[in-house]
Write a protein that holds these residues in place. Structure first.
Motif, mmCIF file in Angstrom:
data_model
loop_
_atom_site.group_PDB
_atom_site.id
_atom_site.type_symbol
_atom_site.label_atom_id
_atom_site.label_comp_id
_atom_site.label_asym_id
_atom_site.label_seq_id
_atom_site.Cartn_x
_atom_site.Cartn_y
_atom_site.Cartn_z
ATOM 1 N N ILE A 7 0.862 -1.182 0.000
ATOM 2 C CA ILE A 7 0.000 0.000 0.000
ATOM 3 C C ILE A 7 0.898 1.232 0.000
ATOM 4 O O ILE A 7 1.744 1.388 0.891
ATOM 5 C CB ILE A 7 -0.905 0.025 1.250
ATOM 6 N N ILE A 15 -3.539 4.425 4.946
ATOM 7 C CA ILE A 15 -2.821 3.152 5.076
ATOM 8 C C ILE A 15 -3.428 2.341 6.211
ATOM 9 O O ILE A 15 -3.699 1.149 6.058
ATOM 10 C CB ILE A 15 -1.312 3.388 5.312
ATOM 11 N N LYS A 19 -5.107 -1.230 5.683
ATOM 12 C CA LYS A 19 -4.478 -2.388 6.340
ATOM 13 C C LYS A 19 -5.488 -3.143 7.196
ATOM 14 O O LYS A 19 -5.543 -4.369 7.163
ATOM 15 C CB LYS A 19 -3.300 -1.934 7.218
ATOM 16 N N SER A 31 3.568 -1.364 3.734
ATOM 17 C CA SER A 31 3.124 -0.030 3.331
ATOM 18 C C SER A 31 4.299 0.911 3.219
ATOM 19 O O SER A 31 5.378 0.666 3.768
ATOM 20 C CB SER A 31 2.106 0.516 4.331
#
Length: 121
Positions: A7, A15, A19, A31
């Motif tokens: 990400i 994020i 997640k 990420s």
């Protein structure tokens, strides 16, 4: 086997939300808050199944990052889904022209995102 997702978004809240959602669906997640860092991560780890790329970021935006990835022999095969708040039809085309395989607009509809990801696996 769990699918591994990178990400890329300059907003840690985005994020965090992604997640949380994707982890609950069984994805393995990494990420990055910058495009340059994301490119480095892709080069260091060859096990990502897809990249969720925010297109509007400072320094290097997702369009530039996607073009760099597409022009890099070692990482050009990794699927990229563009994620952006820009939701006009020409924005989608701009993402695809940059090298993204698909496009999801913000706020993200998780079902649309999962569907787009599953098409690429």
């Amino acid at each position: 086997m769990k699918k591994k997702v990178l990400i890329v978004d300059d907003d840690p809240r985005n994020i965090f939300a992604l997640k949380l959602t994707l982890k609950s669906r069984g994805f393995q997640l990494e990420s990055s808050t910058s495009a340059r860092e994301a490119i480095d991560l892709l080069r260091e780890h060859d096990d990502f199944d897809v990249v969720l790329m925010d297109m509007m970021m400072p320094e290097m935006d997702g369009y530039e990052a996607t073009k760099i990835i597409r022009n890099s022999e070692d990482i050009k095969q990794i699927p990229i889904i563009a994620v952006t708040a820009q939701a006009m039809p020409e924005d989608k085309q701009k993402c695809l022209d940059a090298g993204a395989q698909d496009y999801v607009s913000k706020p993200i509809n998780v079902d649309v995102l999962i569907n787009a990801m599953e098409k690429l696996f």
